[in-house]
Design an enzyme around this catalytic site. Structure first.
Site, PDB file in Angstrom:
ATOM      1  N   PRO A 353      40.674  -6.360  26.333  1.00 20.92           N
ATOM      2  CA  PRO A 353      41.066  -7.292  25.162  1.00 20.92           C
ATOM      3  C   PRO A 353      40.460  -8.634  25.833  1.00 20.92           C
ATOM      4  CG  PRO A 353      42.621  -6.017  26.249  1.00 20.92           C
ATOM      5  CD  PRO A 353      41.306  -4.898  26.479  1.00 20.92           C
ATOM      6  N   SER A 677      51.724   4.406  15.014  1.00 20.19           N
ATOM      7  CA  SER A 677      52.934   4.486  16.314  1.00 20.19           C
ATOM      8  C   SER A 677      53.982   3.669  15.936  1.00 20.19           C
ATOM      9  CB  SER A 677      51.872   4.226  17.622  1.00 20.19           C
ATOM     10  OG  SER A 677      51.213   2.894  17.601  1.00 20.19           O
ATOM     11  N   LYS A 720      49.935  -0.509  26.622  1.00 19.24           N
ATOM     12  CA  LYS A 720      51.733  -0.487  26.296  1.00 19.24           C
ATOM     13  C   LYS A 720      52.097  -0.098  27.436  1.00 19.24           C
ATOM     14  CE  LYS A 720      50.399   2.040  21.075  1.00 19.24           C
ATOM     15  NZ  LYS A 720      50.720   2.430  20.475  1.00 19.24           N
TER      16      LYS A 720
HETATM   17  P1  ADP Z   1      36.232 -11.419  27.939  1.00 20.43           P
HETATM   18  O1  ADP Z   1      34.823 -11.074  28.717  1.00 20.43           O
HETATM   19  O2  ADP Z   1      36.773  -9.831  28.952  1.00 20.43           O
HETATM   20  O3  ADP Z   1      36.982 -11.756  27.177  1.00 20.43           O
HETATM   21  P2  ADP Z   1      35.599 -12.528  30.585  1.00 20.43           P
HETATM   22  O4  ADP Z   1      34.535 -11.966  31.417  1.00 20.43           O
HETATM   23  O5  ADP Z   1      35.339 -13.693  30.131  1.00 20.43           O
HETATM   24  O6  ADP Z   1      35.971 -11.829  29.710  1.00 20.43           O
HETATM   25  O7  ADP Z   1      36.229 -13.076  31.959  1.00 20.43           O
HETATM   26  C1  ADP Z   1      37.696 -14.277  31.610  1.00 20.43           C
HETATM   27  C2  ADP Z   1      37.381 -14.946  33.689  1.00 20.43           C
HETATM   28  O8  ADP Z   1      38.759 -13.791  34.025  1.00 20.43           O
HETATM   29  C3  ADP Z   1      36.273 -14.758  33.948  1.00 20.43           C
HETATM   30  O9  ADP Z   1      35.757 -16.362  34.387  1.00 20.43           O
HETATM   31  C4  ADP Z   1      35.946 -14.214  34.699  1.00 20.43           C
HETATM   32  O10 ADP Z   1      35.301 -14.145  35.984  1.00 20.43           O
HETATM   33  C5  ADP Z   1      37.604 -13.334  35.430  1.00 20.43           C
HETATM   34  N1  ADP Z   1      37.376 -12.324  35.521  1.00 20.43           N
HETATM   35  C6  ADP Z   1      37.991 -11.222  34.561  1.00 20.43           C
HETATM   36  N2  ADP Z   1      38.561 -10.329  35.082  1.00 20.43           N
HETATM   37  C7  ADP Z   1      38.297 -10.075  36.486  1.00 20.43           C
HETATM   38  C8  ADP Z   1      38.570  -9.964  37.878  1.00 20.43           C
HETATM   39  N3  ADP Z   1      39.269  -8.211  38.056  1.00 20.43           N
HETATM   40  N4  ADP Z   1      38.329 -10.046  38.763  1.00 20.43           N
HETATM   41  C9  ADP Z   1      37.939 -11.242  39.293  1.00 20.43           C
HETATM   42  N5  ADP Z   1      37.630 -11.880  37.792  1.00 20.43           N
HETATM   43  C10 ADP Z   1      38.018 -11.875  36.994  1.00 20.43           C
END
Ligand code: ADP
Length: 806
Positions: A353, A677, A720
């Protein structure tokens, strides 16, 4: 004037010409009196007296309106025109002066006396004549009125001064009064004199006019010329100054650039073409742009790649909290890459997601491998040409997105993130995924052909990573080339840690705070997570934290106090963010009849899904609403079929469905929903409504149903269960076959839920429905009657679907 010299002639008044003796002139006559006068003269073969009106505009001239000096003329020809007018050809014979005008019956008469020239034997006449001829010749040359050649000739040979004068009079341009005045001069030398004066004047006027015109023209021409020259000079300067510079700059850039041989050859050819082209042509821009693209693209430039697995692990851990499995898979992958010199095998595709860190993991991978990072969003790309570019023959052609991204990368070995590969679509302009296949195929991508570039471009050193929300959206041939790594959403605890350890420090720094200026206390962050965001990832969370940082910054400036430390309590959150956007927890407050909570998977994470059933007296109609897709509707029918097949065991009258109308609704009706589901959830809702038994409100369930009531496995289990936990659900029912997937679910989530694994809907019902004391759900019924019911249930049940919202 002696009386006996007078002769009576018909009078023809002339509006605006003066006739001279010796002059033949055509006249168009329309006035009735004049026509009759002419006809009379013609018939009587007599002369007619032509005299000019004082005012040309008078239509019916009386005596007083006419001059007294005129010309006696003979009528050579009369031509009657159909409209009653007459075209006459007359020849002036001699001057005459009117003694008396007489009113006739049909026209005017005049008693006139001849007026021969006087002093026609003066000795200076030949000299006058000569001068007159000379001057007329000059006049003919300068005059605007073109004088016929034969007249010029006739004048040149005319000796008779009187005839000469009249001839010239007939052909020079003078005002009517001036001509009349000339006519009235009877003394020949005097007349010649006057004519000379007039000719001198005309010539002078003509010359003056001409010189003025010439001057005006000259000025205009000068202006124009100057303007034109100015522009030309500007252009030349531009071409010579800038133009040559540009060429030399371009040439220099070309000489310096490290290019493969084939590319250099092509570039040199284009360069020569450019030089030979006219500077301002449209084609030059095209060739120039093309050369610019070649020069901009990296062809040999590389970052020095190193993979140090320990360092990579450290970087991944530093940038991301949790994601243990994902990181492990990535490190394994990197370890393999470290052992081979070329990138081999499938490419990584991160599926999960939004906001779970897919893109940011790609960035970390780039950092860990010391490569540059470029990102290309494929969302909404529907045309192959967007990937591969248009041929240069198209107007405004450009390279495709891949080449464009490589321009940005500036090296041939970046980490290249293909974002949202599941969001490409196919239309009539070609399938973008087929172009992508070529890009990702290690066998082919060393010679990627962009239509615009029309040169092989080597993508084999690029480290591709793809991301997607939904695996099903990725075309199968593409999936074949990918190694799928799933990322599920985060639990509340994980979100809290991510917010405190990663998001908050990042946003504090971005907004110009010191690291401990705002303390994001646990209760504050949890409040944001629970009541202001509802998501699988942390994107909204990060946005909200950023928004709080901005608000605090503003407050700090407004108060103009020395910076104080903010503690973000849950009250402070409410102050900054206003009314909570989401209810905390979605579990119902009471155990309801016919209302069951399902667990759904969406691209943005798991969701709780309420399913309601209402019964009313009717004829067995099944209505399903809530914008459900085909699969979900079928699943509702299957659920009903199952319930009908079990009617007797459930203690229902076998014909129950003929007496009621059943309405199944899935709220939030504007959001389209689909998937199998919800099968067991619908069945539970139906049975609850039919038996009037309430359903456990703390319970949520998911599972596909067969006609015989078997429970089949579902996808998106982690999402879920996370949603269940977010929604304050404590008990869940899952298909037995999903047992092995439970391993992937975070331990914390698993242990916080009371999970029942069911193989058959009967088990689901027993667990979900709340029975009163002494109540029993199933009765013991002989097997035959069950089969009897099953046959019944295959009857067609009318289905009516109402869609809410669009
Ligand atoms: P996606 O590409 O999956 O839509 P992003 O890479 O754009 O998500 O992530 C959104 C923000 O959340 C970013 O700033 C990312 O650094 C931060 N983020 C997401 N997961 C983590 C995590 N496990 N630890 C630290 N920061 C996270």
């Amino acid at each position: 004037m002696s009386e006996f010299n007078l002769v009576r002639y018909p009078v023809l008044p002339l509006r605006d010409i003066v006739l001279f003796p010796g002059m033949i002139a055509p006249l168009v006559v329309s006035r009735k009196n004049s026509v009759r006068a002419l006809e009379h003269a013609m018939a009587e073969r007599c002369l007619i007296f032509l005299v000019t009106q004082r005012e040309a505009g008078v239509d019916d001239p009386q005596f007083g309106d006419l001059h007294t000096c005129g010309v006696l003329a003979s009528v050579i020809q009369l031509l009657r025109l159909p409209d009653g007018t007459i075209k006459a050809l007359v020849e002036g014979k001699r001057r005459a002066v009117v003694a008396t005008y007489l009113e006739g019956e049909d026209f005017l008469w005049a008693d006139v006396e001849d007026r021969p020239d006087t002093e026609s034997d003066r000795p200076d006449l030949p000299a006058f004549s000569r001068e007159l001829r000379r001057i007329f010749d000059q006049y003919a040359k300068v005059s605007r009125k073109k004088i016929p050649g034969e007249i010029i000739k006739a004048v040149g040979v005319m000796e008779n001064p009187a005839r000469l004068a009249d001839l010239i009079c007939a052909h020079i341009q003078l005002r009517v009064e001036e001509k009349q005045a000339l006519l009235e001069i009877i003394s020949l030398p005097e007349r010649l004199q006057r004519m000379l004066e007039l000719l001198y004047r005309e010539i002078e006027l003509d010359e003056l006019e001409k010189s003025i015109e010439v001057k005006v023209r000259k000025r205009m021409a000068d202006n124009q010329r100057n303007y034109y020259l100015g522009e030309k000079v500007k252009e030349i300067q531009q071409e010579m100054g800038q133009g040559t510079d540009d060429f030399s700059e371009l040439q220099e850039a070309l000489d310096k650039k490290d290019l493969p041989e084939a590319v250099r050859e092509k570039a040199v050819r284009e360069m020569n073409k450019l030089r030979a082209m006219p500077p301002m042509s449209a084609e030059t821009t095209v060739v120039r742009n093309y050369l610019d693209v070649i020069l901009d693209l990296p062809w040999q430039e590389k970052s020095e790649v190193k993979i140090d697995i320990e360092e990579a692990e450290r970087i991944l851990d530093q940038d991301h909290y949790g994601l243990k499995k994902t990181k492990e898979r990535i490190l394994e992958y990197l370890a393999v890459q470290a052992q081979v010199d070329k990138i081999r095998g499938p490419i990584i595709c991160l599926v999960g997601p939004p906001g779970v860190g897919k893109t940011s993991i790609c960035k970390s991978i780039a950092r860990a491998m010391n490569r540059k990072f470029v990102r290309l969003s494929l969302g909404g790309v529907r045309d192959e040409a967007e990937i591969r570019g248009h041929r240069r023959t198209y107007i405004g052609a450009m390279p495709g997105k891949i080449i464009h991204a490589m321009q940005r990368a500036e090296v041939i070995n970046p980490v290249f993130c293909l974002d949202e590969v599941d969001k490409m679509s196919i239309d009539f302009r070609g399938d973008p995924s087929s172009a992508l296949l070529e890009v990702l195929d290690p066998e082919q991508n060393s010679a990627f052909n962009d239509h615009y570039l029309d040169l092989d471009y080597d993508l084999s050193e690029v480290f591709f990573i793809a991301t997607a929300n939904n695996l099903h959206g990725i075309p199968l041939p593409l999936q074949d080339r990918m190694e799928i790594i799933r990322l599920s959403g985060y639990t509340e605890e994980e979100k809290l840690r991510i917010a405190q350890d990663h998001l908050a420090p990042k946003q504090l720094e971005r907004n110009g705070f010191a690291a401990d200026d705002i303390v994001f206390a646990e209760e504050g962050v949890l409040e944001i997570i629970r009541r202001y965001t509802r998501e699988a990832g942390v994107r909204d969370l990060e946005r909200t934290i950023a928004s709080i940082c901005r608000k605090v910054a503003r407050d700090r400036l407004k108060k103009k106090e020395p910076a104080e430390k903010y503690q973000l309590s849950s009250e402070a959150v409410a102050d900054y963010l206003g009314v909570p956007r989401h209810r905390y927890g979605l579990a119902e407050k009471r155990d309801e009849i016919g209302l069951v909570t399902g667990l759904a998977w969406t691209e943005v994470g798991g969701e709780l899904l309420q399913i309601e059933t209402a019964l009313m007296p009717g004829t067995g109609k099944l209505t399903i609403t809530g914008k459900l897709g085909e699969v979900m509707q079928e699943s509702a029918q299957a659920a009903l079929a199952y319930v009908r097949s079990r009617a007797m065991r459930l203690g229902l009258d076998t014909g129950f469905y003929q007496k009621v109308d059943i309405h199944v609704h899935v709220p939030e009706g504007a959001i389209p929903k689909d998937g199998p589901s919800a099968g067991i959830t619908i069945a539970t809702s139906l049975v609850s409504a039919l038996l009037k038994m309430p359903v456990d409100r703390q319970l949520a369930m998911t599972g596909e149903i067969t006609l015989r009531g078997r429970v089949l496995p579902i996808g998106g289990l982690t999402e879920k269960l996370l949603a269940a936990r977010r929604g304050n659900i404590t008990r869940v029912i899952l298909p037995k076959e999903n047992e092995r997937d439970l391993e992937d679910v975070p331990e914390k989530v698993r242990s916080s839920l009371d999970i029942t694994l069911a193989e058959h809907v009967d088990e689901v019902l027993s667990r979900a429905l709340l029975l009163r004391e002494g109540e029993e759900l199933f009765r013991d019924i002989p097997l035959e009657s069950i089969y009897h019911d099953v046959t019944l249930s295959t009857h067609n049940i009318p289905v009516q679907q109402i869609e809410i919202g669009h």
